[in-house]
Each structure stands twice: as C-alpha cells, then as structure tokens.
Scaffold this motif. Structure first.
Motif, short mmCIF file in Angstrom:
data_model
loop_
_atom_site.label_atom_id
_atom_site.label_comp_id
_atom_site.label_asym_id
_atom_site.label_seq_id
_atom_site.Cartn_x
_atom_site.Cartn_y
_atom_site.Cartn_z
N LEU A 1 -5.98 -1.81 -13.66
CA LEU A 1 -5.02 -2.65 -13.22
C LEU A 1 -5.29 -3.56 -12.09
N HIS A 2 -6.57 -3.63 -11.75
CA HIS A 2 -7.04 -4.72 -10.68
C HIS A 2 -6.52 -4.28 -9.62
N LEU B 1 1.03 -0.99 -0.11
CA LEU B 1 -0.28 -0.04 -0.12
C LEU B 1 0.85 1.22 -0.11
N ALA B 2 0.55 2.17 -0.86
CA ALA B 2 1.73 3.30 -1.14
C ALA B 2 0.93 4.63 -1.25
N ASP C 1 -0.25 -2.51 -4.87
CA ASP C 1 -1.24 -3.21 -5.04
C ASP C 1 -2.54 -2.18 -4.82
N ALA C 2 -2.36 -1.11 -3.97
CA ALA C 2 -3.29 -0.24 -3.73
C ALA C 2 -2.53 1.32 -3.31
N VAL C 3 -3.28 2.04 -3.25
CA VAL C 3 -2.70 3.50 -2.91
C VAL C 3 -3.49 4.04 -1.82
N LEU D 1 1.31 2.80 -8.66
CA LEU D 1 0.74 1.52 -9.19
C LEU D 1 1.56 0.96 -10.14
N LEU D 2 2.03 1.71 -11.05
CA LEU D 2 3.01 1.24 -12.05
C LEU D 2 4.01 0.45 -11.59
#
Lengths: 399, 275
Positions: free
Chosen positions: A57-58, A6-7, A24-26, A19-20
């Motif tokens: 991007l799921h 998680l960023a 997996d999540a932000v 995300l790139l």
C-alpha cells in the motif's frame, strides 16, 4: 505536503485496519524490547507479513524498541535489530542511546527517538541528530511554540495528537514498579496514575474534595488544531493506543485522515466540523483536552470523574464479507443489536451511511430478531456495497 | 568509597561528617533542596555535586547555559544531569568540571553507562530500580565512576503538572502545605508540588547499610529528605562506622529508628510480562 498519520497497531488485524482506514504508517511492538509487554505484539514472522501488507500500500511500519534496558537484555539486542533490518522494517523507535549505537553499528535501520526521552529542547535534539537519529518524537509537554522551534532543526518531528497521556514526564515515573512490582519502563506499566488516593496536608489531615485525588489526566485531542499543526509542517501525527480495539483505531484514524485531507487539499475553504468531534467522543474512554499544546496545564487537564471506562459499546459489528449478487453482508457481532435498530456503516471507502436493520439471518440462514452473542456471525441484506473491515455502529449524532 | 549527602538545608552542611554533598539550584533542579548559586561558596571542605536535573524546556536553555558557565567559578566536582541538553551544551562550553549521567530510572545497564562514559560523562548515578546483582554487574563492566543511593525516600514520579494545586482548585480546598501525602491501602506517599511541578516519593525509607559493604561503588548517597536532622546525623555516623562485624546491629538500629525502612529492589526483580 501532508503530514504522515501514524497509528498504533497491537496485532496484525489492528495493523490492517489502521492502514486501510488511512494511516500512512503504523507503529508496532515485537515480543521483545517494547513498552507494551502485555499487548499481543508481533513475532518476527508476523512483522514480515505486516511489512509486506504495508509496503504493498506504499505505507510504512515502525517497531518500538523503547524499553529501558537491563544488563541481561543486552545480549539479545543486536540479533533482534539485525532481524528487523532484514525483514524491511522502515524504522525503529528507541529511547536508550545504547540501542541507537548498536543499531547504527550493525544495521541500516532508520532511528526515531521515542517520547520516553522527553525531548523538550533544541539542544537535546541536536545531540540526537549528531548520533544519527532521523526523527524525534517530541515530549508530550511541548507547547505550540516549542514545536515550531524544534521544527527548525532539520530533523523530522513527530508529535502525539490523540490518545491517553502519562501524568508524569515520560520515563520519569516508576509508581508501577514500587506499588505493583510491574516495571513501567519495560512495558509493564500498571497505570497507577489512574488510581484514586486520599490527599492529606502536611500534618496528615485529610483534604477531602467531592472526588478523590488522582494523578489522572484527561486524554489528548488536537483535532481542533490540525490545520495549525499542518501549517507548522510537523512531519508525523501520532495516535496513541496499541492496546485499543480495531473499532477505536478505525474511527480515530479515519477522522484524522479526513481532517488532514480536507485541510491540506483545500486550506482556504477549510472549516472545523463538529461532527468529527462527536464521532471521536463516541469511542473515547474519558474526556479530552489539548493538554500542553496551548501551554495550559491547570486543573482543566486533570480528570476526576471516576468514570468507568466503557468505550466501544457503539461498536456493533465488523464486516467479514459482502456478496454483490445477493447483497448479503456477513457480519461478526461485537455488541448487542436487534431488528429495527437504526445503525450506521462506515469504512475506509465510505464515511458513514444510515441503515435500519431489517431481517437478520443466522449462519443457517434462519431469521432471528436479536444478536446478543459476542462474535456471533449473522447476515444482513444491505443494498450499498460494503467491504471487509467496514464497521457497523450505533448511528452518530451529526449535530 | 565516599559518602555524599543530599542535605536538608545549607546550615547543616559544614557539620556533616561526609565527603561531599549533592545540591540543587533554584529553577533548574527537582527532587532535592535548591539553593542560589552564590550560596555554594558557603560550603567548605566538601566535594560539591550540583544536580541540574529538571527536564529542560526551550525557555530554560538560557538560564541553564548561564548557570553551567558560572559554575566554572565554584570549584565543583561535577554537574548531575537528567536532560540531554546538558551534555550537548558541555561540548560547546569549556567546563572545568565533570558530568554525572543520572536519568533517574534509566541508568540501569552498563552498556548505556559506557555510552555516556564515551561521550565524556565520567560518572553515573545508578538507578534504585535494579537489583544488587545488576548493580554489581555494572561495576564489573564499566570504567565509569559509580554512585548509588543507599538511604532515604526515593523519588518515584516527576511531573510538570501542579497536581495538588489542580486538585485543591477543582474542589475549592484551601491548603498551603509545602508537603502533602497521598494514601492508599494504609500507605502514605509524600508529595511535593512546587513551581516546577509535582514529585511523589516512596512510602518507605531505603536502608542499604548492608549493601554498602557488598557494593564496590565510588560514592554512596544518603538523602535527608523528610528525615529530622538529629536522626539523619545518627544515620550518617552509622554509615561511616559500619563493617562486617557490626552491620547487623547497626542495620537494626536504623530500622528501629524509622519503622518504615525497606530494601527496595536490591533483592526483588520487577516484572513486566503479566499475561
């Protein structure tokens, strides 16, 4: 099962980069109710764009709604939460139970409890579970043993693995309010904990060390313990820093992505790689430590170095375009570089390759030797395929 | 309106002209003097509020549970809590006293106060980080019994980290002070470092004498931390006798006594957007 990475994302560009580069999540903040009032933050329209980008991007987008509310803010809250629900936000991160009750009454939003509540024990966790919270962001003061216990609750567990630390229990510091009139618990924290002070004894006699007294702690880094944390089945690994640069986010996210994948894909052959630590240290503002994870919060956790925070000087440029035919990369400058420098490109799909800068072209395709202007657009010829949001940095010491 | 005192020591309590006291219990309380449970029996003719306001770690849960049960035998009015473990345990244990929601800097709006009221916490100790107007709005919009600190140094910072000890150890300095101070731009902030961590207080004493008359709260709290006993008794007398006719004179009397009094955020709103 791999834990979620998680960023933080302070704006749409940071969100895309996070995300790139493997998050997996932000987690993002809106213009209201978030604890980083002075970040760029997202409008509802930008959040919509963020959700569309992430869901393609799921991946997921969480929104912080974790300020401590005052009376006057209450009237805007319900509509705001309903809007977040409408645009498909995956979860909100809240600290005030008032927000939880308004959200559960009026929306279908998933609710994560913010670290602002400093959840440190299984009883508190049970209370919030019964309120409908699905995930707890643990207090940073939790030890490894605490995390194992909390994981048995059946709730999703999220923990900080990297970034700056509060010196206090989260939510229990209003130094900023009293010293600068900026409200720490409503997103205005002026980080008084980074200031230095003179320390006196009970008789008000100066106690003078080589450096001044400060509340400041080193940053958190749990890179060395990621395998252990994966084994504990922690659900989400959180990186701190919504106001950090795209370069910082790309670097930190990509390293943790690599380590989590390396371990989870092949745990028996996993070995800690010192190179990853070197890369992280290049973007660090200050020294890092495991902090409360190992139960030790003695002097090793504190930071007295008075170091001027000058990270990101290794960040030389960001790739805007790559022409496969001409092999010319269009690069936006972020720090000084020149012909002959040995640099490194890295990106979501390449972990880093060395490159010696040869001819540099300006926007009129005239050859120049030095790139010294911030955000200057230049072209370089690079044989290896590059993509938008790849970065150029000073070559990393791999030892 | 009743007056509660956070006393400096046990001996002084029975001589204080107040309705009740707020005290801490060893190992479970921060930012106030702590006593052993059995010492509560020495307190006579006062409402007793026990503040178990530390952040509760898993390792504290057994002691906390045991203490909550034992407090049934001590004729206390209420337990003041910070950590949410306490209202959760209260649902499971048969406690014969009330709960006071006091998450220090979070007790700032009436909706959340009502949330806790509906979860069985009949009292709230309202934060000092909001304005007098906001405090009044809270009163107008809740059934919760309300208390607010109107005198004393205000805790600004609570950490698990032993920050003074760490500094002394890092630079090999010997000092056994039970209280330290940090200084910035001529202002001295009290700092307490004990086995539960570190707390930092305001450089000023909050003086809300006039505001006592403007707020229709159930309880006011006077904190004796760092105040000499004789001066504190004088302050308590002043708070007991204040009315609209004498308030200006008495407020000046307190200001003259201490020199570092302020109004905190009663009339000054904090900001959070600076760009």
């Amino acid at each position: 099962m791999k834990p979620e990475i998680l960023a933080p994302a302070g704006d749409i560009e940071r969100l895309k980069v996070a995300l790139l580069y493997g998050a997996d999540a932000v987690y993002i903040g809106g213009n209201l109710f978030g604890l980083r009032a002075n970040a760029v933050n997202f409008t509802i329209e930008e959040m919509k764009e963020a959700v569309i980008f992430a869901h393609k991007l799921h991946k997921k987008v969480y929104v912080t709604v974790n300020i401590v509310l005052h009376n006057k803010e209450l009237k805007f809250l319900k509509d705001y939460l309903m809007k977040l629900d409408e645009i498909g936000i995956d979860a909100i991160i809240v600290s005030d139970p008032a927000v939880i009750s308004i959200a559960t009454l009026n929306t279908n939003l998933e609710i994560h409890l913010s670290t602002q509540q400093s959840t440190l024990n299984t009883e508190a966790l049970e209370f919030y579970k019964n309120l409908g919270v699905t995930r707890i962001v643990l207090a940073r003061e939790c030890s490894k043993e605490d995390i194992k216990l909390m994981k048995q609750s059946g709730l999703e567990i999220e923990m900080f693995i990297h970034g700056a630390m509060c010196a206090s229990y989260s939510g229990r510091c209003v130094l900023s309010n009293y010293l600068t009139n900026r409200d720490a618990n409503r997103g205005g924290c002026s980080q008084i904990c980074r200031w230095d002070f003179d320390l006196y004894n009970k008789d008000k006699e100066l106690l003078k060390g080589d450096k001044n007294f400060t509340f400041c702690s080193k940053d958190l880094s749990l890179l060395k313990h990621i395998n252990e944390i994966c084994d504990m089945k922690v659900d989400s690994l959180k990186i701190e820093g919504r106001m950090r640069s795209i370069y910082y986010i790309a670097t930190v996210v990509s390293i943790y992505r690599k380590v989590v994948d390396d371990y989870c894909n092949n745990p028996l052959d996993f070995e800690y790689n010192k190179m990853y630590e070197n890369i992280l240290s290049q973007v660090a503002n200050r020294d890092s430590y495991v902090q409360f994870y190992d139960g030790n919060y003695s002097k090793d956790c504190n930071y007295y170095n008075n170091r001027i925070e000058i990270s990101n000087q290794d960040f030389l440029g960001v790739v805007k375009e790559y022409d496969k035919k001409t092999k010319l990369v269009k690069l936006e400058q972020r720090n000084y570089f020149k012909k002959g420098d040995i640099v490194e490109f890295f990106g979501p799909n390449n972990f880093g390759f060395e490159y010696q800068i040869n001819d540099i072209y300006d926007e009129d395709m005239q050859i120049i030797d030095v790139v010294r202007h911030p955000k200057q657009i230049v072209y370089l010829k690079v044989d290896i395929l590059l993509e938008e949001y790849d970065f150029m940095r000073i070559k990393v010491d791999k030892l | 309106m009743k007056t509660l005192v956070i006393p400096s020591n046990l001996k002084i309590i029975n001589n204080l002209n107040c309705d009740g006291v707020i005290i801490g219990i060893d190992k479970l309380s921060v930012n106030m003097p702590c006593f052993k449970l059995e010492e509560l029996k020495k307190i006579k003719n006062k409402e007793i509020f026990v503040s178990l306001n530390k952040n509760i770690h898993n390792k504290d849960l057994e002691l906390l549970k045991e203490t909550l049960i034992k407090l049934n035998d001590y004729n206390i009015k209420a337990v003041i809590f910070y950590d949410i473990a306490i209202p959760n345990l209260a649902k499971k244990l048969s406690l014969n006293y009330d709960l006071v929601w006091n998450q220090e800097h979070m007790t700032n709006n009436y909706y959340t106060i009502n949330f806790w009221y509906n979860h069985g916490c009949k009292y709230t100790w309202v934060s000092n980080d909001i304005t007098l107007r906001e405090m009044k709005e809270i009163k107008d919009n809740t059934k919760s019994k309300l208390m607010v600190t109107l005198f004393g140094y205000i805790p600004m910072f609570t950490s698990l980290r032993p920050l003074v000890k760490n500094y002394l150890n890092t630079f090999n300095i010997i000092d056994n002070s039970k209280i330290n101070y940090i200084e910035k731009e001529g202002k001295m902030y009290p700092l307490i470092n004990n086995e539960l961590g570190t707390s930092c207080y305001t450089d000023f004493i909050l003086n809300g004498l006039k505001e006592k008359l403007l707020l229709d709260y159930d309880y006011i709290v006077l904190n004796s931390f760092l105040i000499e006993d004789d001066k504190f008794i004088k302050v308590l007398d002043i708070f007991n006798q204040v009315n609209f006719d004498n308030v200006d004179i008495l407020e000046n009397e307190i200001n003259d006594m201490f020199k570092n009094t302020k109004k905190g955020f009663f009339y000054e709103e904090t900001v959070y957007k600076v760009k």
